[in-house]
Each structure stands twice: as structure tokens, then as C-alpha cells.
Design a protein around this motif. Structure first.
Motif, PDB file in Angstrom:
ATOM      1  N   VAL A   1      -3.220  11.008 -10.273  1.00 29.85           N
ATOM      2  CA  VAL A   1      -2.546  10.639 -11.518  1.00 29.85           C
ATOM      3  C   VAL A   1      -2.963  11.578 -12.649  1.00 29.85           C
ATOM      4  N   THR A   2      -4.253  11.879 -12.729  1.00 30.52           N
ATOM      5  CA  THR A   2      -4.751  12.785 -13.766  1.00 30.52           C
ATOM      6  C   THR A   2      -4.158  14.179 -13.608  1.00 30.52           C
ATOM      7  N   HIS A   3      -4.099  14.672 -12.372  1.00 28.40           N
ATOM      8  CA  HIS A   3      -3.502  15.987 -12.112  1.00 28.40           C
ATOM      9  C   HIS A   3      -2.039  16.012 -12.533  1.00 28.40           C
ATOM     10  N   GLN A   4      -1.318  14.954 -12.212  1.00 34.96           N
ATOM     11  CA  GLN A   4       0.089  14.892 -12.577  1.00 34.96           C
ATOM     12  C   GLN A   4       0.285  14.963 -14.091  1.00 34.96           C
ATOM     13  N   VAL A   5      -0.569  14.273 -14.833  1.00 34.13           N
ATOM     14  CA  VAL A   5      -0.426  14.251 -16.293  1.00 34.13           C
ATOM     15  C   VAL A   5      -0.949  15.529 -16.932  1.00 34.13           C
ATOM     16  N   GLU A   6      -2.191  15.877 -16.607  1.00 34.16           N
ATOM     17  CA  GLU A   6      -2.850  16.962 -17.335  1.00 34.16           C
ATOM     18  C   GLU A   6      -2.445  18.350 -16.869  1.00 34.16           C
ATOM     19  N   ASP A   7      -2.171  18.508 -15.585  1.00 33.60           N
ATOM     20  CA  ASP A   7      -1.837  19.839 -15.066  1.00 33.60           C
ATOM     21  C   ASP A   7      -0.340  20.079 -14.940  1.00 33.60           C
ATOM     22  N   LEU A   8       0.416  19.025 -14.631  1.00 31.63           N
ATOM     23  CA  LEU A   8       1.851  19.197 -14.391  1.00 31.63           C
ATOM     24  C   LEU A   8       2.723  18.632 -15.504  1.00 31.63           C
ATOM     25  N   GLY A   9       2.138  17.895 -16.415  1.00 30.23           N
ATOM     26  CA  GLY A   9       2.904  17.350 -17.523  1.00 30.23           C
ATOM     27  C   GLY A   9       3.818  16.197 -17.150  1.00 30.23           C
ATOM     28  N   HIS A  10       3.515  15.521 -16.042  1.00 29.35           N
ATOM     29  CA  HIS A  10       4.317  14.373 -15.597  1.00 29.35           C
ATOM     30  C   HIS A  10       3.725  13.096 -16.188  1.00 29.35           C
ATOM     31  N   ASP A  11       4.397  12.521 -17.180  1.00 27.43           N
ATOM     32  CA  ASP A  11       3.835  11.342 -17.832  1.00 27.43           C
ATOM     33  C   ASP A  11       3.906  10.123 -16.915  1.00 27.43           C
ATOM     34  N   LEU A  12       3.348   9.006 -17.401  1.00 28.29           N
ATOM     35  CA  LEU A  12       3.257   7.813 -16.558  1.00 28.29           C
ATOM     36  C   LEU A  12       4.627   7.225 -16.246  1.00 28.29           C
ATOM     37  N   ASP A  13       5.576   7.365 -17.156  1.00 27.53           N
ATOM     38  CA  ASP A  13       6.926   6.873 -16.871  1.00 27.53           C
ATOM     39  C   ASP A  13       7.543   7.645 -15.705  1.00 27.53           C
ATOM     40  N   ARG A  14       7.343   8.953 -15.710  1.00 26.77           N
ATOM     41  CA  ARG A  14       7.880   9.758 -14.612  1.00 26.77           C
ATOM     42  C   ARG A  14       7.197   9.404 -13.292  1.00 26.77           C
ATOM     43  N   GLN A  15       5.899   9.198 -13.346  1.00 26.70           N
ATOM     44  CA  GLN A  15       5.194   8.808 -12.124  1.00 26.70           C
ATOM     45  C   GLN A  15       5.615   7.408 -11.670  1.00 26.70           C
ATOM     46  N   GLY A  16       5.881   6.532 -12.624  1.00 23.39           N
ATOM     47  CA  GLY A  16       6.391   5.212 -12.277  1.00 23.39           C
ATOM     48  C   GLY A  16       7.753   5.294 -11.605  1.00 23.39           C
ATOM     49  N   ASP A  17       8.589   6.228 -12.056  1.00 22.87           N
ATOM     50  CA  ASP A  17       9.898   6.432 -11.426  1.00 22.87           C
ATOM     51  C   ASP A  17       9.727   6.912  -9.987  1.00 22.87           C
ATOM     52  N   ALA A  18       8.725   7.772  -9.763  1.00 24.89           N
ATOM     53  CA  ALA A  18       8.471   8.261  -8.401  1.00 24.89           C
ATOM     54  C   ALA A  18       8.008   7.112  -7.509  1.00 24.89           C
ATOM     55  N   TRP A  19       7.138   6.243  -8.037  1.00 28.17           N
ATOM     56  CA  TRP A  19       6.703   5.057  -7.294  1.00 28.17           C
ATOM     57  C   TRP A  19       7.905   4.192  -6.938  1.00 28.17           C
ATOM     58  N   GLU A  20       8.754   3.939  -7.916  1.00 30.02           N
ATOM     59  CA  GLU A  20       9.916   3.085  -7.680  1.00 30.02           C
ATOM     60  C   GLU A  20      10.853   3.697  -6.641  1.00 30.02           C
ATOM     61  N   SER A  21      11.067   5.002  -6.724  1.00 29.52           N
ATOM     62  CA  SER A  21      11.945   5.675  -5.765  1.00 29.52           C
ATOM     63  C   SER A  21      11.423   5.518  -4.337  1.00 29.52           C
ATOM     64  N   LEU A  22      10.116   5.738  -4.155  1.00 31.04           N
ATOM     65  CA  LEU A  22       9.534   5.615  -2.806  1.00 31.04           C
ATOM     66  C   LEU A  22       9.564   4.172  -2.354  1.00 31.04           C
ATOM     67  N   ALA A  23       9.253   3.243  -3.243  1.00 30.56           N
ATOM     68  CA  ALA A  23       9.260   1.830  -2.880  1.00 30.56           C
ATOM     69  C   ALA A  23      10.651   1.396  -2.422  1.00 30.56           C
ATOM     70  N   ARG A  24      11.674   1.833  -3.134  1.00 32.89           N
ATOM     71  CA  ARG A  24      13.049   1.467  -2.774  1.00 32.89           C
ATOM     72  C   ARG A  24      13.440   2.052  -1.421  1.00 32.89           C
ATOM     73  N   LYS A  25      13.040   3.281  -1.162  1.00 34.13           N
ATOM     74  CA  LYS A  25      13.362   3.910   0.118  1.00 34.13           C
ATOM     75  C   LYS A  25      12.669   3.179   1.275  1.00 34.13           C
ATOM     76  N   LEU A  26      11.400   2.841   1.065  1.00 35.80           N
ATOM     77  CA  LEU A  26      10.671   2.139   2.121  1.00 35.80           C
ATOM     78  C   LEU A  26      11.255   0.751   2.384  1.00 35.80           C
ATOM     79  N   CYS A  27      11.782   0.129   1.333  1.00 35.60           N
ATOM     80  CA  CYS A  27      12.343  -1.210   1.473  1.00 35.60           C
ATOM     81  C   CYS A  27      13.833  -1.192   1.800  1.00 35.60           C
ATOM     82  N   GLY A  28      14.384   0.001   2.015  1.00 34.56           N
ATOM     83  CA  GLY A  28      15.788   0.113   2.394  1.00 34.56           C
ATOM     84  C   GLY A  28      16.756  -0.193   1.288  1.00 34.56           C
ATOM     85  N   SER A  29      16.328  -0.005   0.027  1.00 35.51           N
ATOM     86  CA  SER A  29      17.177  -0.322  -1.095  1.00 35.51           C
ATOM     87  C   SER A  29      17.824   0.945  -1.659  1.00 35.51           C
TER      88      SER A  29
END
Length: 202
Positions: free
Chosen positions: A174-202
């Protein structure tokens, strides 16, 4: 039985042995000193020597009580972890019981990301001890995510899928994503949601 009900038998966090006399006083002094130093200077600058000196006890006492710097960090996290764990186990939806499993899984990921960011230094230090990755609090998080995946009808290897999701919540990642890549927590939350939906077949 709801997903939350299935977790009631698990410990919310590691139990602390009953202490008396000098041991209890030393523990309180050490924790208070560590919190004060972290508040003043930041967790990444505080050493075990600093904590022992500030508490007025020997360094050996500190290591005997907490085992390692990682052990001290995990105890400092304990109170905040308890609050978060109670929220997703027993709190209101969508984080707590009462919402559909996928909705809860998405809410959990976004909530946990903010917790990890706020506690990133302590979590990163605690994770240097491999035993800390499989203690009672970590097991509770893993069990919660796995149960939500199962309740959402996910098929396949649930353990592997749980690990894939939880890797997105690793403090160093999470720290690498924010500090090195500039991916804020909302963007990381979107990535979590995307993977969760795919795993759940949504």
C-alpha cells in the motif's frame, strides 16, 4: 447463520496474560513510552533502546516482555485492531452483518486500506516477524475474507483467492502504491473492488 455469526467463536485479538506487580507496571510504562515517542517522532525513528530509556527500564526487560520490535509494534496496534475487527464482525452494514457478502467484502477492503495507511509504519515493522503474519488477528482477517468469498458463491481455491485479495492490503504494498506510484487509496480501493467482483463472478 450470518457470516458475522460464524466468527463469534474466534478471538478478536491475542489475549494478554494476567500480570501482577512489577511486570504489569513495566508493561504499562513501556507501552506508554513507546506511544509517546511514536507520537512525537514517528514510528520509523523509534528504537528499542529509545523505548527502554524513556520508560526507565532495562532493555532486557523490554525484550523479555515483547520479544522483538515487531512484537512491540503488534501490541501497540492491538487496541485499534480490536475496534476495526468489531466493526466488521458486529457493526452496521455495509461493513458489518446485514449487507450482501460482496457488498461487505468491498466495504471491508476499502475500510482496511485506510487502516493500513494510517498504521503503515507499525504494520510494516510488525510484519518483519513472520510469526506475526499468522497470529490471531491476522487469522481473523483471513477467515473473514474467506467466509465472505464463500458466502458470495465464489468457486475454486478459496485460500488462494483470499491470499490474492489480502496481498493488496499489505502495508509495504500500500505504501509503495501511494508513495512511489502515486496511486491514492481510492484507486487502490477500486482495484480491490474489481478483483473482488471478478472472484465473486459479478
Amino acid at each position: 447463520m450470518s457470516v458475522g455469526d460464524g466468527l463469534i467463536g474466534l478471538p478478536v485479538t491475542d489475549s494478554v496474560p494476567v500480570e501482577r506487580g512489577d511486570a504489569a507496571r513495566n508493561r504499562a510504562l513501556l507501552l506508554a513510552a513507546a506511544r509517546r515517542l511514536i507520537d512525537e517522532r514517528g514510528a520509523n525513528t523509534v528504537t528499542m533502546d529509545d523505548v527502554a530509556t524513556a520508560a526507565g527500564v532495562g532493555k532486557g526487560t523490554l525484550f523479555r516482555r515483547f520479544g522483538s520490535r515487531a512484537g512491540l509494534m503488534i501490541v501497540l496496534l492491538d487496541e485499534d485492531e480490536k475496534t476495526e475487527q468489531r466493526a466488521f464482525m458486529f457493526g452496521p452494514p455495509p461493513l458489518g452483518p446485514g449487507a450482501p457478502p460482496l457488498t461487505r467484502l468491498i466495504a471491508y477492503g476499502r475500510h482496511r486500506l485506510r487502516f493500513v495507511w494510517d498504521h503503515r509504519v507499525l504494520l510494516a515493522d510488525a510484519n518483519t516477524d513472520p510469526h506475526m503474519r499468522f497470529n490471531a488477528p491476522a487469522t481473523l482477517h483471513r477467515t473473514h475474507v474467506r467466509m465472505l468469498l464463500a458466502a458470495a458463491g465464489t468457486t475454486g481455491d478459496l485460500d488462494a483467492q483470499t491470499q490474492a485479495l489480502l496481498s493488496l492490503l499489505d502495508a509495504d504494498y500500500v505504501t509503495h502504491q501511494v508513495e512511489d506510484l502515486g496511486h491514492d487509496l481510492d484507486r487502490q480501493g477500486d482495484a480491490w473492488e474489481s478483483l473482488a467482483r471478478k472472484l465473486c463472478g459479478s
